[in-house]
Design a protein around this motif. Structure first.
Motif, PDB file in Angstrom:
ATOM      1  N   SER A   7       0.854  -1.186   0.000  1.00  0.00           N
ATOM      2  CA  SER A   7       0.000   0.000   0.000  1.00  0.00           C
ATOM      3  C   SER A   7       0.888   1.235   0.000  1.00  0.00           C
ATOM      4  CB  SER A   7      -0.934   0.007   1.205  1.00  0.00           C
ATOM      5  OG  SER A   7      -0.189   0.023   2.404  1.00  0.00           O
ATOM      6  N   GLY A   8       0.279   2.390  -0.281  1.00  0.00           N
ATOM      7  CA  GLY A   8       1.001   3.651  -0.187  1.00  0.00           C
ATOM      8  C   GLY A   8       1.423   4.260  -1.508  1.00  0.00           C
ATOM      9  N   GLY A   9       1.176   3.565  -2.598  1.00  0.00           N
ATOM     10  CA  GLY A   9       1.527   4.132  -3.887  1.00  0.00           C
ATOM     11  C   GLY A   9       0.592   5.273  -4.256  1.00  0.00           C
ATOM     12  N   GLY A  10       0.920   5.962  -5.352  1.00  0.00           N
ATOM     13  CA  GLY A  10       0.080   7.058  -5.799  1.00  0.00           C
ATOM     14  C   GLY A  10       0.811   7.971  -6.754  1.00  0.00           C
ATOM     15  N   LEU A  18       7.073   9.579  -0.954  1.00  0.00           N
ATOM     16  CA  LEU A  18       6.034   8.601  -0.667  1.00  0.00           C
ATOM     17  C   LEU A  18       6.616   7.550   0.260  1.00  0.00           C
ATOM     18  CD1 LEU A  18       4.303   7.770  -4.101  1.00  0.00           C
ATOM     19  CD2 LEU A  18       3.246   8.912  -2.138  1.00  0.00           C
ATOM     20  N   ARG A  19       5.746   6.922   1.042  1.00  0.00           N
ATOM     21  CA  ARG A  19       6.171   5.780   1.844  1.00  0.00           C
ATOM     22  C   ARG A  19       5.293   4.590   1.505  1.00  0.00           C
ATOM     23  NH1 ARG A  19       6.641   4.379   8.309  1.00  0.00           N
ATOM     24  NH2 ARG A  19       4.364   4.192   8.179  1.00  0.00           N
ATOM     25  N   LEU A  20       5.926   3.542   1.036  1.00  0.00           N
ATOM     26  CA  LEU A  20       5.228   2.294   0.744  1.00  0.00           C
ATOM     27  C   LEU A  20       5.288   1.381   1.954  1.00  0.00           C
ATOM     28  CD1 LEU A  20       6.587   1.517  -2.837  1.00  0.00           C
ATOM     29  CD2 LEU A  20       4.679   3.004  -2.162  1.00  0.00           C
ATOM     30  N   SER A  21       4.215   0.622   2.133  1.00  0.00           N
ATOM     31  CA  SER A  21       4.153  -0.379   3.193  1.00  0.00           C
ATOM     32  C   SER A  21       3.839  -1.732   2.588  1.00  0.00           C
ATOM     33  CB  SER A  21       3.075  -0.024   4.217  1.00  0.00           C
ATOM     34  OG  SER A  21       3.331   1.215   4.823  1.00  0.00           O
ATOM     35  N   CYS A  22       4.308  -2.773   3.246  1.00  0.00           N
ATOM     36  CA  CYS A  22       4.020  -4.142   2.815  1.00  0.00           C
ATOM     37  C   CYS A  22       3.726  -4.963   4.058  1.00  0.00           C
ATOM     38  CB  CYS A  22       5.195  -4.718   2.057  1.00  0.00           C
ATOM     39  SG  CYS A  22       5.051  -6.495   1.690  1.00  0.00           S
ATOM     40  N   ALA A  23       2.476  -5.378   4.198  1.00  0.00           N
ATOM     41  CA  ALA A  23       2.058  -6.185   5.337  1.00  0.00           C
ATOM     42  C   ALA A  23       2.125  -7.656   4.969  1.00  0.00           C
ATOM     43  CB  ALA A  23       0.645  -5.817   5.751  1.00  0.00           C
ATOM     44  N   ALA A  24       2.798  -8.433   5.808  1.00  0.00           N
ATOM     45  CA  ALA A  24       3.006  -9.854   5.535  1.00  0.00           C
ATOM     46  C   ALA A  24       2.206 -10.718   6.492  1.00  0.00           C
ATOM     47  CB  ALA A  24       4.484 -10.189   5.649  1.00  0.00           C
ATOM     48  N   GLN A 121       1.235   1.006  -7.668  1.00  0.00           N
ATOM     49  CA  GLN A 121       1.710   1.930  -8.694  1.00  0.00           C
ATOM     50  C   GLN A 121       2.233   3.223  -8.059  1.00  0.00           C
ATOM     51  OE1 GLN A 121       1.715   1.653 -12.276  1.00  0.00           O
ATOM     52  NE2 GLN A 121       2.935   3.524 -12.069  1.00  0.00           N
ATOM     53  N   VAL A 122       3.407   3.620  -8.506  1.00  0.00           N
ATOM     54  CA  VAL A 122       3.979   4.915  -8.135  1.00  0.00           C
ATOM     55  C   VAL A 122       4.194   5.694  -9.425  1.00  0.00           C
ATOM     56  CG1 VAL A 122       5.988   6.114  -7.196  1.00  0.00           C
ATOM     57  CG2 VAL A 122       5.090   4.082  -6.036  1.00  0.00           C
ATOM     58  N   THR A 123       3.587   6.872  -9.495  1.00  0.00           N
ATOM     59  CA  THR A 123       3.720   7.719 -10.676  1.00  0.00           C
ATOM     60  C   THR A 123       4.260   9.073 -10.245  1.00  0.00           C
ATOM     61  OG1 THR A 123       1.851   6.606 -11.740  1.00  0.00           O
ATOM     62  CG2 THR A 123       2.545   8.735 -12.648  1.00  0.00           C
ATOM     63  N   VAL A 124       5.371   9.476 -10.854  1.00  0.00           N
ATOM     64  CA  VAL A 124       5.997  10.751 -10.525  1.00  0.00           C
ATOM     65  C   VAL A 124       5.816  11.680 -11.719  1.00  0.00           C
ATOM     66  CG1 VAL A 124       8.085  11.924  -9.797  1.00  0.00           C
ATOM     67  CG2 VAL A 124       7.682   9.549  -9.100  1.00  0.00           C
ATOM     68  N   SER A 125       5.149  12.791 -11.488  1.00  0.00           N
ATOM     69  CA  SER A 125       4.904  13.748 -12.551  1.00  0.00           C
ATOM     70  C   SER A 125       5.964  14.847 -12.517  1.00  0.00           C
ATOM     71  CB  SER A 125       3.517  14.367 -12.397  1.00  0.00           C
ATOM     72  OG  SER A 125       3.439  15.105 -11.196  1.00  0.00           O
TER      73      SER A 125
END
Length: 126
Positions: A7-10, A18-24, A121-125
């Motif tokens: 989670s955390g993309g955008g 941005l900070r991405l997280s990954c829950a296992a 998805q991470v999109t950098v404009s």
């Protein structure tokens, strides 16, 4: 069954963070190294960062060194990727991965990982 949920993309402007997280879930998270990979359109999936079981050792791709930080919270079975100073070349789908191995840190190839998340998805404009 092992599950990894990112989670955390955008969408973010160049220079942003941005900070991405990954829950296992599904196995003893604290015993295994974890990693982040990314895949841009038309390109191969590439290594981004990895962290050992304790969080005491990390390793980064040259392209993100000094801008990205991988960390983990074993109590929460979660691994993070803090991404700063983002640029358009960071645009990609980011995948969390669970290593086959408990010891060691420098797992940079896809075949060293057994479990994968669905990607965010991470999109950098610019």
């Amino acid at each position: 069954q092992v599950q990894l949920v990112e989670s955390g993309g955008g969408l973010v402007q160049a220079g942003g963070s941005l900070r991405l997280s990954c829950a296992a879930s599904g196995r003893t998270f604290s015993r295994y190294a974890m990693g982040w990979f990314r895949q841009a359109p038309g390109k191969e999936r590439e290594f981004v960062a990895t962290i050992n079981w304790s969080g005491g050792s990390t390793y980064y791709a040259d392209s993100v060194k000094g801008r990205f930080t991988i960390s983990r919270d074993n109590a929460k079975s979660t691994v993070y990727l803090q991404m700063n100073s983002l640029n358009s070349e960071d645009t990609a789908v980011y995948y969390c991965a669970g290593s086959k191995y408990g010891s060691g840190t420098y797992y940079t190839t896809r075949n060293e990982y057994l479990y994968w998340g669905q990607g965010t998805q991470v999109t950098v404009s610019s």
